[in-house]
Design an enzyme around this catalytic site. Structure first.
Site, PDB file in Angstrom:
ATOM      1  N   ASN A 199      -4.029  -8.219   1.399  1.00 47.08           N
ATOM      2  CA  ASN A 199      -2.660  -7.683   1.361  1.00 47.08           C
ATOM      3  C   ASN A 199      -1.734  -8.662   2.081  1.00 47.08           C
ATOM      4  OD1 ASN A 199      -0.299  -6.224   1.618  1.00 47.08           O
ATOM      5  ND2 ASN A 199      -1.160  -4.688   3.020  1.00 47.08           N
ATOM      6  N   LYS A 233       1.387  -8.522   2.378  1.00 54.48           N
ATOM      7  CA  LYS A 233       2.587  -7.859   2.928  1.00 54.48           C
ATOM      8  C   LYS A 233       3.836  -8.654   2.543  1.00 54.48           C
ATOM      9  CE  LYS A 233      -0.367  -5.866   6.399  1.00 54.48           C
ATOM     10  NZ  LYS A 233      -0.495  -5.152   7.652  1.00 54.48           N
ATOM     11  N   HIS A 275       0.146   2.826   1.911  1.00 57.19           N
ATOM     12  CA  HIS A 275      -0.157   1.987   3.074  1.00 57.19           C
ATOM     13  C   HIS A 275       0.607   2.542   4.279  1.00 57.19           C
ATOM     14  CE1 HIS A 275      -0.210  -1.407   5.808  1.00 57.19           C
ATOM     15  NE2 HIS A 275      -1.291  -1.804   5.157  1.00 57.19           N
ATOM     16  N   GLU A 279       2.319   1.217   6.466  1.00 53.20           N
ATOM     17  CA  GLU A 279       3.677   0.670   6.653  1.00 53.20           C
ATOM     18  C   GLU A 279       4.670   1.325   5.696  1.00 53.20           C
ATOM     19  OE1 GLU A 279       2.426  -3.403   6.420  1.00 53.20           O
ATOM     20  OE2 GLU A 279       1.356  -3.130   8.308  1.00 53.20           O
ATOM     21  N   GLU A 313      -7.811   2.965   6.960  1.00 51.48           N
ATOM     22  CA  GLU A 313      -7.145   1.995   7.823  1.00 51.48           C
ATOM     23  C   GLU A 313      -6.589   2.718   9.048  1.00 51.48           C
ATOM     24  OE1 GLU A 313      -5.768  -1.742   5.669  1.00 51.48           O
ATOM     25  OE2 GLU A 313      -4.235  -0.258   5.269  1.00 51.48           O
ATOM     26  N   GLY A 364      -2.861  -4.882  12.308  1.00 49.22           N
ATOM     27  CA  GLY A 364      -2.022  -5.941  12.857  1.00 49.22           C
ATOM     28  C   GLY A 364      -2.032  -5.997  14.378  1.00 49.22           C
ATOM     29  N   SER A 399      -7.181  -5.331  11.224  1.00 50.14           N
ATOM     30  CA  SER A 399      -7.619  -6.461  12.043  1.00 50.14           C
ATOM     31  C   SER A 399      -8.972  -7.042  11.624  1.00 50.14           C
ATOM     32  CB  SER A 399      -7.617  -6.094  13.532  1.00 50.14           C
ATOM     33  OG  SER A 399      -6.287  -5.823  13.958  1.00 50.14           O
TER      34      SER A 399
HETATM   35  P1  PGA Z   1      -4.284  -6.489   9.273  1.00 47.44           P
HETATM   36  O1  PGA Z   1      -3.642  -5.529   8.144  1.00 47.44           O
HETATM   37  O2  PGA Z   1      -5.556  -7.044   8.680  1.00 47.44           O
HETATM   38  O3  PGA Z   1      -3.249  -7.547   9.508  1.00 47.44           O
HETATM   39  O4  PGA Z   1      -4.562  -5.650  10.459  1.00 47.44           O
HETATM   40  C1  PGA Z   1      -4.439  -4.698   7.357  1.00 47.44           C
HETATM   41  C2  PGA Z   1      -3.597  -3.924   6.393  1.00 47.44           C
HETATM   42  O5  PGA Z   1      -2.468  -3.556   6.763  1.00 47.44           O
HETATM   43  O6  PGA Z   1      -3.996  -3.653   5.255  1.00 47.44           O
END
Ligand code: PGA
Length: 248
Positions: free
Chosen positions: A8, A10, A94, A96, A169, A175, A210
């Site tokens: 992803n 983003k 997601h 976010e 997740e 993140g 992460s």
């Molecule tokens: P990250 O994001 O690997 O940067 O923690 C994972 C995600 O949001 O799918």
């Protein structure tokens, strides 16, 4: 069985950066890695990435989808558009999107429904916040999210639901560099798998939050972990290639 490795991106990258990321990745992994690899670039870059995946087994996905078919929905992308630029998958719900666009479980369910009706494979993202984990509310949270989204799907033929992929997740791990241990991931996946099993469903379940080149192998070998959804590390070709190798 081959693992699913989803990247992803983003809201990162330009056309030039996307092109160079994909070519570096394919140079490192070859065109036919054993893992199932799906890239999720931002919408304006889908058409840059799609032709670069021709002749490979890499698949393309979008980061969001409109629940509507077409029309006056400024800024949204329809299933038809995503299919027409070569997407096979789409991320839905997601954290976010839930946090910054106040997406509800009901809306997320409608998006999953639209994806399935259109022939796109949805990756339904769920996960608890840190205070929920700390107060023992993780299962309640996951159950609310699953109930809320799946309620929208009761109108679809049961067979259609088999293509959904679920991504667990934990929001506290996204993140933040605070990865869930393989045991935490496994426990949540096993619970999600029983929830699905009680409804006659056996779906792939990915872990996200992460994931890095150094922790991917242990997460991918944990029971009930069918793959990973990778954010930050999917923007680094060497790291993402190592994650793909761990899932191959
Ligand atoms: P990250 O994001 O690997 O940067 O923690 C994972 C995600 O949001 O799918």
């Amino acid at each position: 069985m081959a693992k699913i490795i989803a990247g992803n991106w983003k809201m990162n990258g330009t056309r030039e950066q996307a092109g160079s990321l994909v070519s570096q990745l394919i140079t490192s992994t070859g065109t036919h890695p054993a893992a199932q690899v799906i890239l999720f670039p931002p919408a304006p870059l889908l058409m840059e990435v799609a032709p670069r995946l021709a002749g490979t087994v890499y698949q393309l996905g979008a980061q969001d989808i409109s629940p509507e078919e077409r029309g006056a929905f400024t800024g949204d992308c329809s299933a038809e558009m995503l299919l027409s630029v070569g997407c096979s998958h789409v991320l839905v719900g997601h954290s976010e999107r839930r946090q910054f666009h106040t997406e509800t479980d009901d809306l997320v369910g409608r998006k999953v429904c639209r994806a399935l009706q259109s022939g796109l494979t949805p990756i339904l993202c769920i996960g608890e916040l840190l205070p929920e984990r700390e107060t023992g509310e993780t299962r309640n949270r996951l159950e609310t999210q699953l109930n809320g989204s799946f309620a929208q799907l009761s109108q679809l033929p049961k067979g259609t639901l088999g293509s959904i992929i679920v991504a667990y997740e934990p929001v506290w791990a996204i993140g933040t560099g605070k990865v869930a241990t393989p045991e935490i991931a496994s426990e949540a996946h096993s619970w999600i798998s029983s929830w699905l099993g009680a409804r006659g469903l056996k779906l792939s379940i990915l872990y996200g939050g992460s994931v890095t080149a150094s922790n991917a192998a242990s997460l991918l070998s944990a029971p009930h972990v069918d793959g990973v959804l990778v954010g930050g590390a999917s923007l680094k070709p060497t790291d993402f290639a190592a994650i793909i190798a761990a899932g191959s």
